[in-house]
Design an enzyme around this catalytic site. Sequence first.
Site, mmCIF file in Angstrom:
data_model
loop_
_atom_site.group_PDB
_atom_site.id
_atom_site.type_symbol
_atom_site.label_atom_id
_atom_site.label_comp_id
_atom_site.label_asym_id
_atom_site.label_seq_id
_atom_site.Cartn_x
_atom_site.Cartn_y
_atom_site.Cartn_z
ATOM 1 N N GLY A 11 0.851 -1.198 0.000
ATOM 2 C CA GLY A 11 0.000 0.000 0.000
ATOM 3 C C GLY A 11 0.881 1.241 0.000
ATOM 4 N N GLY A 14 -0.277 4.986 -0.932
ATOM 5 C CA GLY A 14 -1.344 5.627 -0.169
ATOM 6 C C GLY A 14 -0.865 6.814 0.653
ATOM 7 N N ASP A 37 1.996 -1.947 -4.515
ATOM 8 C CA ASP A 37 0.627 -1.425 -4.543
ATOM 9 C C ASP A 37 -0.036 -1.998 -5.790
ATOM 10 O OD1 ASP A 37 -1.693 0.475 -4.499
ATOM 11 O OD2 ASP A 37 -0.488 1.455 -2.952
ATOM 12 N N ARG A 39 -0.969 -0.426 -8.441
ATOM 13 C CA ARG A 39 -0.404 0.166 -9.671
ATOM 14 C C ARG A 39 0.915 0.867 -9.356
ATOM 15 N NH1 ARG A 39 -5.550 0.128 -10.027
ATOM 16 N NH2 ARG A 39 -5.787 1.748 -8.464
ATOM 17 N N TYR A 143 -15.347 -0.766 8.704
ATOM 18 C CA TYR A 143 -13.920 -0.472 8.882
ATOM 19 C C TYR A 143 -13.510 -0.751 10.328
ATOM 20 C CZ TYR A 143 -9.719 2.525 9.175
ATOM 21 O OH TYR A 143 -8.464 3.026 9.381
HETATM 22 P P1 NAD Z 1 -4.830 4.909 1.682
HETATM 23 O O1 NAD Z 1 -6.220 4.562 1.268
HETATM 24 O O2 NAD Z 1 -4.334 6.283 1.420
HETATM 25 O O3 NAD Z 1 -3.796 3.909 1.002
HETATM 26 C C1 NAD Z 1 -4.043 2.536 0.885
HETATM 27 C C2 NAD Z 1 -3.214 2.014 -0.274
HETATM 28 O O4 NAD Z 1 -3.453 0.616 -0.399
HETATM 29 C C3 NAD Z 1 -3.582 2.656 -1.622
HETATM 30 O O5 NAD Z 1 -2.435 3.135 -2.274
HETATM 31 C C4 NAD Z 1 -4.232 1.521 -2.385
HETATM 32 O O6 NAD Z 1 -4.010 1.575 -3.802
HETATM 33 C C5 NAD Z 1 -3.556 0.306 -1.772
HETATM 34 N N1 NAD Z 1 -4.333 -0.917 -1.953
HETATM 35 C C6 NAD Z 1 -5.680 -1.063 -1.996
HETATM 36 N N2 NAD Z 1 -5.998 -2.334 -2.208
HETATM 37 C C7 NAD Z 1 -4.831 -3.019 -2.297
HETATM 38 C C8 NAD Z 1 -4.507 -4.385 -2.527
HETATM 39 N N3 NAD Z 1 -5.460 -5.305 -2.722
HETATM 40 N N4 NAD Z 1 -3.215 -4.735 -2.553
HETATM 41 C C9 NAD Z 1 -2.215 -3.803 -2.389
HETATM 42 N N5 NAD Z 1 -2.462 -2.496 -2.192
HETATM 43 C C10 NAD Z 1 -3.758 -2.119 -2.144
HETATM 44 O O7 NAD Z 1 -4.699 4.541 3.217
HETATM 45 P P2 NAD Z 1 -3.749 5.220 4.315
HETATM 46 O O8 NAD Z 1 -4.441 6.410 4.817
HETATM 47 O O9 NAD Z 1 -2.381 5.313 3.813
HETATM 48 O O10 NAD Z 1 -3.856 4.130 5.472
HETATM 49 C C11 NAD Z 1 -2.911 3.095 5.625
HETATM 50 C C12 NAD Z 1 -3.312 2.243 6.809
HETATM 51 O O11 NAD Z 1 -3.394 3.077 7.988
HETATM 52 C C13 NAD Z 1 -4.666 1.558 6.690
HETATM 53 O O12 NAD Z 1 -4.616 0.317 7.315
HETATM 54 C C14 NAD Z 1 -5.578 2.455 7.481
HETATM 55 O O13 NAD Z 1 -6.672 1.774 7.995
HETATM 56 C C15 NAD Z 1 -4.663 2.926 8.581
HETATM 57 N N6 NAD Z 1 -5.128 4.179 9.174
HETATM 58 C C16 NAD Z 1 -5.055 5.343 8.469
HETATM 59 C C17 NAD Z 1 -5.523 6.523 9.046
HETATM 60 C C18 NAD Z 1 -5.475 7.821 8.299
HETATM 61 O O14 NAD Z 1 -5.942 8.836 8.835
HETATM 62 N N7 NAD Z 1 -4.912 7.854 7.102
HETATM 63 C C19 NAD Z 1 -6.034 6.498 10.343
HETATM 64 C C20 NAD Z 1 -6.124 5.285 11.021
HETATM 65 C C21 NAD Z 1 -5.631 4.125 10.432
HETATM 66 N N1 SER Z 2 -8.632 8.423 9.363
HETATM 67 C C1 SER Z 2 -9.349 7.180 9.338
HETATM 68 C C2 SER Z 2 -10.657 7.329 8.675
HETATM 69 O O1 SER Z 2 -11.154 8.442 8.677
HETATM 70 C C3 SER Z 2 -9.546 6.698 10.747
HETATM 71 O O2 SER Z 2 -9.032 5.421 10.811
HETATM 72 O O3 SER Z 2 -11.187 6.369 8.187
#
Ligand code: NAD
Ligand code: SER
Length: 320
Positions: A11, A14, A37, A39, A143
């Site tokens: 990922g 992301g 990822d 792509r 989620y």
């Molecule tokens: P994001 O949605 O920005 O990035 C996720 C990435 O995973 C994307 O680039 C997507 O293309 C890739 N992806 C999707 N399906 C996939 C697959 N089948 N195989 C490989 N890659 C795949 O998410 P993020 O904000 O970077 O979050 C990362 C992690 O942190 C997640 O587990 C999320 O739950 C956790 N998290 C994020 C936040 C936040 O505020 N961003 C808060 C709490 C927890």
């Molecule tokens: N920032 C995340 C969301 O809004 C919390 O895990 O989904």
Amino acid sequence: MSSQKKILVIGSNGQIGTVLTNKLGEKYGYENVVGSDLRCPENQPKFIFEECSVLDKDQLGLIIKKYNITDVYLLAAYLSAKGEKNVNKAWDLNINGLRHILNFAKDKKIEKIFWPSSIAVFGPTTPKNNVDQYARTEPTTIYGVSKLAGESLCNYYYNKFAVDVRSIRYPGLIGWESMPGGGTTDYAVDIFHAAIKNEEYLCFLSEDRKLPMMYMNDAIKATIGIMDAPSEFIKIRTSYNLSSLNFSPKQIEEEIKKHIRNFKVSYNPDFRDQLAKDWPQSINDNHARNDWGWEPNFNLPQMVNDIILNLKNRYKKEKI
Ligand code: NAD
Ligand code: SER
């Protein structure tokens, strides 16, 4: 297994992956970091990149073998807002992706896993403020349900198979280097881009919807901090509460206005406001502080100042 750390970030395109993969490259050498990822990223990364779905166990196994991967950071997930629109896909990705990685560790193909959980494990029956590590967890989003199940799965694999898996419950994350991908807290990133572009911002949360939030720099610090800690320091193998900032959309609007006086924000709450309503407003992270020395660096004014400075420079360079 080799003594050289070889890292796979799943990922990596992301919001967090974009920043974390580069930080790991700086720390351990880009030749020792593989991003993956669905792509290829738009710009050629400095780290090695492999296109692969975390749901494709066989291809994942080949990548792990090819690079002698020791540590996996599993970031691929459907976040809260996107998950509510794709319930089955969210469960499939958030749980089966994790199961695949845990099984690679159980079979001794990798040594250590980072997998993030979220404040979304909490729900309406959780107290709103200073939420304890062991407070009630009755989430109302798929989620949150998948994150809670994931936490139990991590704990189970640790106890049953000695899998070294480490996790933190991230609050909503805000940064300037990457865009978020379908969360409820995404407003707090979008609002900065509107402000810098002198556009009015239409916020999808209510102005007083206070939530636990964190600057990306601190989230990366925590992520690398928990992974670097000696294993015996990690006493919680579900997931650690983590905290730094707590603010509402109105409070961040006011803070941005100290830098951009004419900035206008209007409020039109949508379904995401309902999701956020069930989450806590502040979190107690004493266990993370005591067990492995977690401590955030940024308060709200410092974060806002840093983001505005960096975004202004970036937009100037890109001439937008
Ligand atoms: P994001 O949605 O920005 O990035 C996720 C990435 O995973 C994307 O680039 C997507 O293309 C890739 N992806 C999707 N399906 C996939 C697959 N089948 N195989 C490989 N890659 C795949 O998410 P993020 O904000 O970077 O979050 C990362 C992690 O942190 C997640 O587990 C999320 O739950 C956790 N998290 C994020 C936040 C936040 O505020 N961003 C808060 C709490 C927890
Ligand atoms: N920032 C995340 C969301 O809004 C919390 O895990 O989904």
